[in-house]
Design a protein around this motif. Sequence first.
Motif, PDB file in Angstrom:
ATOM      1  N   LEU A  10       0.827  -1.201   0.000  1.00  0.00           N
ATOM      2  CA  LEU A  10       0.000   0.000   0.000  1.00  0.00           C
ATOM      3  C   LEU A  10       0.866   1.257   0.000  1.00  0.00           C
ATOM      4  N   LEU A  11       1.914   1.236   0.794  1.00  0.00           N
ATOM      5  CA  LEU A  11       2.821   2.384   0.837  1.00  0.00           C
ATOM      6  C   LEU A  11       3.516   2.590  -0.507  1.00  0.00           C
ATOM      7  N   ALA A  12       3.812   1.496  -1.207  1.00  0.00           N
ATOM      8  CA  ALA A  12       4.440   1.607  -2.519  1.00  0.00           C
ATOM      9  C   ALA A  12       3.507   2.283  -3.520  1.00  0.00           C
ATOM     10  N   VAL A  13       2.199   1.954  -3.450  1.00  0.00           N
ATOM     11  CA  VAL A  13       1.219   2.605  -4.324  1.00  0.00           C
ATOM     12  C   VAL A  13       1.161   4.095  -4.014  1.00  0.00           C
ATOM     13  N   GLU A  14       1.122   4.434  -2.739  1.00  0.00           N
ATOM     14  CA  GLU A  14       1.041   5.842  -2.343  1.00  0.00           C
ATOM     15  C   GLU A  14       2.319   6.602  -2.698  1.00  0.00           C
ATOM     16  N   LYS A  15       3.452   5.922  -2.634  1.00  0.00           N
ATOM     17  CA  LYS A  15       4.707   6.548  -3.031  1.00  0.00           C
ATOM     18  C   LYS A  15       4.691   6.881  -4.526  1.00  0.00           C
ATOM     19  N   ALA A  16       4.194   5.933  -5.336  1.00  0.00           N
ATOM     20  CA  ALA A  16       4.090   6.186  -6.776  1.00  0.00           C
ATOM     21  C   ALA A  16       3.123   7.327  -7.059  1.00  0.00           C
ATOM     22  N   PHE A  17       2.038   7.393  -6.305  1.00  0.00           N
ATOM     23  CA  PHE A  17       1.056   8.473  -6.469  1.00  0.00           C
ATOM     24  C   PHE A  17       1.694   9.824  -6.138  1.00  0.00           C
ATOM     25  N   ASN A  18       2.397   9.894  -5.015  1.00  0.00           N
ATOM     26  CA  ASN A  18       3.025  11.157  -4.613  1.00  0.00           C
ATOM     27  C   ASN A  18       4.102  11.597  -5.604  1.00  0.00           C
ATOM     28  N   MET A  19       4.789  10.635  -6.177  1.00  0.00           N
ATOM     29  CA  MET A  19       5.891  10.951  -7.088  1.00  0.00           C
ATOM     30  C   MET A  19       5.388  11.380  -8.469  1.00  0.00           C
ATOM     31  N   LEU A  20       4.328  10.730  -8.964  1.00  0.00           N
ATOM     32  CA  LEU A  20       3.913  10.930 -10.349  1.00  0.00           C
ATOM     33  C   LEU A  20       2.660  11.790 -10.528  1.00  0.00           C
ATOM     34  N   HIS A  29      -5.268  19.240   0.889  1.00  0.00           N
ATOM     35  CA  HIS A  29      -5.064  17.979   0.184  1.00  0.00           C
ATOM     36  C   HIS A  29      -4.392  18.241  -1.158  1.00  0.00           C
ATOM     37  N   ASN A  30      -3.733  17.217  -1.665  1.00  0.00           N
ATOM     38  CA  ASN A  30      -3.008  17.339  -2.938  1.00  0.00           C
ATOM     39  C   ASN A  30      -3.604  16.446  -4.025  1.00  0.00           C
ATOM     40  N   LEU A  31      -4.830  16.043  -3.865  1.00  0.00           N
ATOM     41  CA  LEU A  31      -5.468  15.172  -4.849  1.00  0.00           C
ATOM     42  C   LEU A  31      -6.024  16.018  -6.001  1.00  0.00           C
ATOM     43  N   PRO A  32      -5.658  15.724  -7.246  1.00  0.00           N
ATOM     44  CA  PRO A  32      -6.217  16.477  -8.375  1.00  0.00           C
ATOM     45  C   PRO A  32      -7.739  16.305  -8.445  1.00  0.00           C
ATOM     46  N   VAL A  33      -8.439  17.401  -8.664  1.00  0.00           N
ATOM     47  CA  VAL A  33      -9.893  17.357  -8.795  1.00  0.00           C
ATOM     48  C   VAL A  33     -10.300  18.100 -10.055  1.00  0.00           C
ATOM     49  N   GLN A  63     -12.587  17.028 -19.741  1.00  0.00           N
ATOM     50  CA  GLN A  63     -12.193  16.840 -21.138  1.00  0.00           C
ATOM     51  C   GLN A  63     -10.825  17.460 -21.408  1.00  0.00           C
ATOM     52  N   ARG A  64      -9.835  17.016 -20.630  1.00  0.00           N
ATOM     53  CA  ARG A  64      -8.469  17.522 -20.770  1.00  0.00           C
ATOM     54  C   ARG A  64      -7.478  16.378 -20.566  1.00  0.00           C
ATOM     55  N   GLY A  65      -6.197  16.700 -20.675  1.00  0.00           N
ATOM     56  CA  GLY A  65      -5.151  15.730 -20.384  1.00  0.00           C
ATOM     57  C   GLY A  65      -5.026  14.613 -21.394  1.00  0.00           C
ATOM     58  N   GLY A  66      -5.486  14.847 -22.621  1.00  0.00           N
ATOM     59  CA  GLY A  66      -5.365  13.822 -23.653  1.00  0.00           C
ATOM     60  C   GLY A  66      -6.281  12.640 -23.461  1.00  0.00           C
ATOM     61  N   THR A  67      -7.402  12.847 -22.778  1.00  0.00           N
ATOM     62  CA  THR A  67      -8.314  11.722 -22.539  1.00  0.00           C
ATOM     63  C   THR A  67      -9.081  11.349 -23.803  1.00  0.00           C
ATOM     64  N   GLN A 124       1.687  17.617 -10.162  1.00  0.00           N
ATOM     65  CA  GLN A 124       2.074  17.420 -11.560  1.00  0.00           C
ATOM     66  C   GLN A 124       0.849  17.649 -12.453  1.00  0.00           C
ATOM     67  N   PRO A 125       1.040  18.086 -13.693  1.00  0.00           N
ATOM     68  CA  PRO A 125      -0.112  18.222 -14.602  1.00  0.00           C
ATOM     69  C   PRO A 125      -0.777  16.855 -14.805  1.00  0.00           C
ATOM     70  N   LEU A 126      -2.093  16.818 -14.627  1.00  0.00           N
ATOM     71  CA  LEU A 126      -2.796  15.543 -14.754  1.00  0.00           C
ATOM     72  C   LEU A 126      -3.062  15.239 -16.223  1.00  0.00           C
ATOM     73  N   GLU A 127      -2.485  14.135 -16.700  1.00  0.00           N
ATOM     74  CA  GLU A 127      -2.619  13.731 -18.100  1.00  0.00           C
ATOM     75  C   GLU A 127      -2.801  12.218 -18.163  1.00  0.00           C
ATOM     76  N   SER A 128      -3.386  11.745 -19.251  1.00  0.00           N
ATOM     77  CA  SER A 128      -3.616  10.309 -19.419  1.00  0.00           C
ATOM     78  C   SER A 128      -2.308   9.525 -19.350  1.00  0.00           C
ATOM     79  N   GLU A 129      -1.269  10.045 -20.007  1.00  0.00           N
ATOM     80  CA  GLU A 129       0.014   9.336 -20.020  1.00  0.00           C
ATOM     81  C   GLU A 129       0.606   9.238 -18.613  1.00  0.00           C
ATOM     82  N   ARG A 130       0.420  10.263 -17.804  1.00  0.00           N
ATOM     83  CA  ARG A 130       0.957  10.238 -16.438  1.00  0.00           C
ATOM     84  C   ARG A 130       0.196   9.223 -15.578  1.00  0.00           C
ATOM     85  N   ILE A 131      -1.123   9.121 -15.787  1.00  0.00           N
ATOM     86  CA  ILE A 131      -1.900   8.127 -15.044  1.00  0.00           C
ATOM     87  C   ILE A 131      -1.452   6.723 -15.431  1.00  0.00           C
TER      88      ILE A 131
END
Length: 368
Positions: free
Chosen positions: A142-152, A278-282, A195-199, A156-163
């Motif tokens: 679980l911590l590894a998932v959260e680490k990847a989330f915090n890092m990427l 919070h730092n969650l993109p909305v 409708q952004r981020g190359g979706t 950061q600009p939210l884009e399909s490729e980044r997800i």
Amino acid sequence: MAKITDAVDPGNAGGSVLIPEIPTLPNRPVTFHCDKCGEVFTEREARRQHVFDHHPFKRPQLLVGSRMVKERGEVMASQFLPADWIIQQAERIVIDQQDVSSQEACRRLSKIISGFHEVTLTSADYSVTYQIEFDIPTEAQLLAVEKAFNMLIVNQPLESERIAQFITVAKREDGGRYYIEGISDFLYGVLAKDQRGGTSLNRDDYTAKFHAAREALHFMDRPLANLIKALVNFNDNAFSEAEILAPGGQVAITCRILNGLRSGKHCPPLETRTASGHNLPVDTLTAEIMRFCSLPLAEQQEQLPQLAHLASKSLTTEHDRVKIQALAMNTCWEAGDHEPAVSWARMLRHSPLFETLANRIIEDVEND
């Protein structure tokens, strides 16, 4: 040739046959018996009410963390203590074809971490079988998932490729499958709504993505998971449920304000500006609504034209539009601008959420 009927003796020359005398019996009252206890009733409705009151149908239930477990397709992605598992109305309990006591069942369910398992609960009236998949990652996963989330993702600009990159990096830990799915579904939902981020998703797909995220994280009790579920509930205008899951920061402030307006009360704005927390993109609309609620009254008045413009846009969802209208109505009223407050109130006078306050504002002005 003789006919078949020639051998039939008509008797009495085909005349009538005397019917033996039938003894008459006195009329007996019609009664209705309870199959459960044998009590006798003179009316069918009386028996029905008796069964409803004294012999209610007992359907077994399985709960975890005070929430109902689905019979089919339930996934447990978080581990619970034995005390969190609750079995109700069950006279017999079978786990994976083995009879167990209620205490043993709760203990066993709290220890399962992987695989498909079957739980059958039986009462005197009914039997129900739960098919549950356990896929519980370790704390390290679980911590590894959260680490990847915090890092990427964070800051950061939210884009399909980044997800997609986040999913690839998080999956290397071979765990937290539903955690990854819930996070990524929510992020894709944000892109679809804006409708952004190359979706490649259509705008209307955001609702399905948001709900899929909430479902994947249903039993996961992590700050990030709870914040995602809170934001999905907020988008659905389920303010109380959202505030429970995210009791701090802009989400909680916004939910408390909108819940107050929903209950028919005016809500004075904050005295000082409040940070996000919070730092969650909305999505853009959610961000604007939460930012507006975190401002003091003077700044709300300055920002109101911008918020009102969002309410008039065709791409604004109905859930967001009604939130914006309610906040605009409240801001105008708190600022003493009663005429525009009434104009906003008229838009909400038939709203299931805010009609109480809207009608009160209209009546107060009309009765002055």
